[in-house]
Design an enzyme around this catalytic site. Structure first.
Site, PDB file in Angstrom:
ATOM      1  N   CYS A  56       3.595 -25.287  19.731  1.00 15.39           N
ATOM      2  CA  CYS A  56       2.496 -25.220  18.766  1.00 15.39           C
ATOM      3  C   CYS A  56       2.558 -26.322  17.716  1.00 15.39           C
ATOM      4  CB  CYS A  56       2.506 -23.859  18.082  1.00 15.39           C
ATOM      5  SG  CYS A  56       2.117 -22.493  19.196  1.00 15.39           S
ATOM      6  N   ALA A  57       3.720 -26.879  17.485  1.00 19.18           N
ATOM      7  CA  ALA A  57       3.842 -27.982  16.528  1.00 19.18           C
ATOM      8  C   ALA A  57       3.312 -29.286  17.101  1.00 19.18           C
ATOM      9  CB  ALA A  57       5.302 -28.165  16.113  1.00 19.18           C
TER      10      ALA A  57
END
Length: 382
Positions: free
Chosen positions: A138-139
């Protein structure tokens, strides 16, 4: 300074409601001793709509990692070109104007990366640089923005294209029965997005600074176990509390830049779940409405991994952006535990437009509809 332009975002056509998700969980795991807890956690995510690249019946069958990865490649090639064309149009550039493609995905694998196929098929120059990012989960969306910013700073006047492609449902594992996995099965959705970072000109967020931060000794909190059946998502129960160490890092980045993180004009952050947003707002001292774009993404699409920050940005554009020089922060959180953060100001040159349009229904069977439905027992992708 480099400018992050309006993204194009699209979601697949297959949709299932939250009620259907809960019914599926009850039917599939009727004898699970902690089913009531899992159902309660899924309801508390606030997710009401998610979209899938395949009908739920196909996802539940799980034909194996090889077959799943073939679907990933085919669906990426079917869906990504549309958002790329839209993002280029929003930035008022052509494929030949792009010097770097940053491709982010953690839900399938290709080698060469999809970047090679895009260069060959969509008219990018053979000298276009490629930067695939696969393991930041998700980063990855925040990382892509930061690496594009770094590139445009190192090569003034250059342009970078960001592409994020996440088919989280292809990571669904029917034999994984931990509460964290069951929660993930009701949280993650599928989406694709693209956005251009222009070295000069353009309307959007003028990027001024970026930073990365790794929370020590948290490598196992969000992870994949790679097995014969594919990617098995591991989620530690401590993950929802990660804003306690990360909020001060965001505040420090703003402070080094001479800004106050509690008094910015916009906040575009990864919506991993409602507690992430609630805690971040509490620690930074900002009202819940500050994260309205991220909350809308979570409600309508679920956690769409690296695409979240781009979708939140698209919603920011849809609202008309902000006053000239308004200050804000973009942040993505993922495995590591890793934070990728950037600061920027809204910039709209005279005569420019922030018209809506990059969030409309796409071609190739993709629709970016806003509905009150929610997607299914989609699998994870961090």
């Amino acid at each position: 300074m480099a400018t992050l332009c309006r993204p194009a975002v699209a979601v697949p056509e297959h949709v299932i409601t939250l009620d259907q998700t809960l019914a599926l969980a009850r039917g599939l795991h009727a004898d699970h001793p902690r089913l009531p807890l899992a159902l309660r956690l899924i309801e508390n995510t606030g997710v009401r709509t998610r979209h899938l690249v395949q009908p739920i019946e196909e996802i539940l069958r799980h034909p194996g990692f090889e077959a799943r990865n073939r679907v990933y490649e085919a669906e990426a090639k079917r869906h990504v070109p549309h958002v790329v064309h839209r993002a280029l149009a929003e930035a008022e550039l052509t494929a030949r104007d792009i010097d770097l493609i940053v491709y982010v995905s953690c839900t399938g694998f290709m080698m060469p990366s999809l970047t090679a196929w895009l260069i060959n098929q969509l008219g990018f120059g053979p000298g276009t640089r490629q930067l695939p990012i696969a393991q930041l989960g998700c980063a990855g969306g925040g990382s892509a923005i930061n690496r594009a910013h770094d590139f445009c700073t190192a090569y003034p006047g250059a342009n970078a294209l960001i592409v994020a492609c996440e088919f989280c449902s292809l990571c669904y594992q029917p034999t994984d029965l931990g509460v964290g996995t069951l929660l993930s099965n009701g949280l993650f959705g599928d989406a694709v997005a693209a956005a251009v970072v222009r070295g000069t000109g353009g309307t959007g967020i003028r990027l001024e600074a970026n930073a990365s931060h790794l929370v020590p000794d948290t490598e196992g909190w969000i992870a994949y176990s790679v097995r014969a059946t594919g990617f098995h998502f591991l989620l530690d129960k401590r993950v929802p509390g990660t804003m306690e160490p990360l909020a001060p890092v965001l505040a420090e980045l703003a402070d080094r830049h001479g800004w106050d993180a509690s008094d910015l004009d916009f906040y575009l952050v990864h919506a991993g779940g409602p507690r992430i947003l609630d805690d971040l707002g509490s620690y930074l001292g900002v009202p819940p409405d500050a994260f309205r774009f991220s909350r809308a993404t979570l409600t309508e699409y679920g956690n769409i991994a690296s695409v979240v920050v781009l979708d939140a940005l698209a919603r920011f554009f849809d609202e008309g952006g902000a006053a000239e020089h308004a200050k804000g922060i973009i942040a993505g959180f993922g495995p590591g535990i890793t934070a990728e953060m950037s600061l920027g100001r809204w910039s709209a040159p005279a005569g420019s437009s922030t018209r809506a349009g990059a969030r409309t229904a796409g071609s190739c069977g993709i629709g970016r509809q806003r509905s009150a439905q929610a997607a299914a027992l989609a699998g994870p992708a961090r």
